[in-house]
Design an enzyme around this catalytic site. Structure first.
Site, mmCIF file in Angstrom:
data_model
loop_
_atom_site.group_PDB
_atom_site.id
_atom_site.type_symbol
_atom_site.label_atom_id
_atom_site.label_comp_id
_atom_site.label_asym_id
_atom_site.label_seq_id
_atom_site.Cartn_x
_atom_site.Cartn_y
_atom_site.Cartn_z
ATOM 1 N N ASP A 1 -6.943 36.629 -25.712
ATOM 2 C CA ASP A 1 -7.933 37.542 -26.268
ATOM 3 C C ASP A 1 -8.448 38.421 -25.125
ATOM 4 O OD1 ASP A 1 -10.028 38.543 -28.066
ATOM 5 O OD2 ASP A 1 -11.369 37.260 -26.914
ATOM 6 N N ALA B 1 -12.262 40.545 -24.896
ATOM 7 C CA ALA B 1 -13.687 40.341 -24.598
ATOM 8 C C ALA B 1 -14.095 38.885 -24.812
ATOM 9 C CB ALA B 1 -14.549 41.254 -25.463
ATOM 10 N N ALA C 1 -25.032 38.145 -34.889
ATOM 11 C CA ALA C 1 -24.108 39.161 -34.365
ATOM 12 C C ALA C 1 -22.824 38.532 -33.848
ATOM 13 C CB ALA C 1 -24.785 39.961 -33.254
ATOM 14 N N MET D 1 -17.359 36.930 -34.514
ATOM 15 C CA MET D 1 -16.703 37.555 -33.363
ATOM 16 C C MET D 1 -15.202 37.277 -33.352
ATOM 17 S SD MET D 1 -17.525 39.614 -30.995
ATOM 18 C CE MET D 1 -19.288 39.387 -30.781
ATOM 19 N N LYS E 1 -13.499 45.118 -36.027
ATOM 20 C CA LYS E 1 -14.931 45.393 -35.983
ATOM 21 C C LYS E 1 -15.532 45.802 -37.330
ATOM 22 C CE LYS E 1 -14.816 44.054 -31.856
ATOM 23 N NZ LYS E 1 -14.869 42.582 -31.736
ATOM 24 N N HIS F 1 -16.026 42.672 -39.063
ATOM 25 C CA HIS F 1 -17.159 41.976 -38.451
ATOM 26 C C HIS F 1 -18.470 42.470 -39.075
ATOM 27 C CE1 HIS F 1 -18.768 40.120 -34.509
ATOM 28 N NE2 HIS F 1 -19.820 40.371 -35.270
ATOM 29 N N ARG G 1 -7.300 39.341 -37.236
ATOM 30 C CA ARG G 1 -7.584 37.912 -37.358
ATOM 31 C C ARG G 1 -8.364 37.631 -38.648
ATOM 32 N NH1 ARG G 1 -10.029 38.499 -31.430
ATOM 33 N NH2 ARG G 1 -8.102 38.417 -30.225
ATOM 34 N N ASP H 1 -11.746 32.702 -27.128
ATOM 35 C CA ASP H 1 -13.103 32.159 -26.967
ATOM 36 C C ASP H 1 -13.861 32.018 -28.263
ATOM 37 O OD1 ASP H 1 -13.231 35.159 -26.909
ATOM 38 O OD2 ASP H 1 -15.380 34.777 -26.770
#
Length: 269
Positions: free
Chosen positions: A11, A13, A44, A48, A52, A55, A159, A185
């Site tokens: 990944d 970020a 928020a 993740m 986006k 998200h 994803r 992560d």
């Protein structure tokens, strides 16, 4: 060495750059604030790893956020609201992205060690193609440049579906998928790797799941930090991670262990 592992897909970020994954978090909070809705750091961060706009859609579907939005605007957030939020989000992200491309500690050394084993490096992201191009350009200046970069907008869906991993496999010329590992992560990273049929590794320090800055990690009392690390590990294991490492310095050694382990023996550690 006849390695079983021939590719690693990272990944971006929170895994290889942007310690704590703060670039998107801060912008998500701001775009909702502009409409009078105050979301928490935890809200928020929860989705993740998704594309986006997905998200933002996931945040809007959270019960507390939806009710606060309805109380302020008279109805629950609609798809039109999601798209309007994203229209604000994208230019705000582009203004800050280049400032969040610093490699996380141990990443450069780990990547060099992995490459020295003859292993190829791929990457996936919840960023759009245009966003990750900015991050990849700046990260390359700082020493990190994977062999393959695939963004969510370059495949039919991001994803947790596995398509970005498959695109990396094609770019890297690695098959079958069991010869690659996914390192990330977030829970969506774990789902992506599992859905692609890959060994999946979670990383804690620097992660969105841990959700701390490097400065916070450095000054936090050991007992509190260890408790937070253990909680983050549980989250990633519960999402299906085969392995969870504390930081990237552990990855080369873990790959050596994988290469000495028959596939049928792989288990949680």
């Amino acid at each position: 060495m006849n390695n079983r592992i021939k590719g690693v897909i990272f990944d971006w970020a929170g895994t290889t750059v942007d310690y704590g994954c703060f670039a998107p978090v801060n912008v998500f909070i701001e775009v909702f604030r502009k409409r009078g809705v105050y979301i928490t750091l935890e809200e928020a961060r929860e989705p993740m790893g998704l594309l986006k706009i997905d998200h933002i859609r996931a945040i809007c579907q959270m019960d507390r956020v939806s009710k606060e939005w309805e109380g302020l605007h008279g109805e629950e957030p609609s798809e039109a609201d999601v798209r309007a939020l994203y229209e604000d989000f994208e230019p705000m992200m582009f203004r800050v992205l280049e400032n969040y491309a610093e490699p996380i500690p141990h990443v450069l050394e780990a990547v060099e060690a992995i490459r020295n084993k003859g292993i190829k490096i791929g990457s996936t992201t919840g960023y759009t193609k245009e966003m990750v191009e900015v991050v990849a350009r700046e990260a390359k200046k700082k020493g990190y440049a994977p062999d393959s970069v695939v963004a969510s907008t370059e495949v039919s869906s991001g994803r947790p579906l596995p398509w970005m991993c498959y695109a990396n496999a094609m770019n890297l010329g690695v098959y079958p998928m069991q010869q690659m590992i996914k390192v990330g992560d977030t829970t969506s990273d774990m789902a992506e790797g599992l859905n692609a049929g890959m060994l999946t590794v979670g990383v804690v320090k620097g992660s969105s799941t841990l959700g701390l800055t490097k400065e916070q990690v450095d000054v936090m009392e050991d007992a509190e930090l260890n408790a937070r690390i253990e909680k983050a590990k549980r989250v990633l294991f519960e999402a299906g991670a085969h392995y969870v490492i504390e930081d990237m310095s552990e990855l080369p050694g873990l790959i050596d262990e994988m290469n000495q382990t028959e596939e049928s023996e792989v288990a949680h550690v």
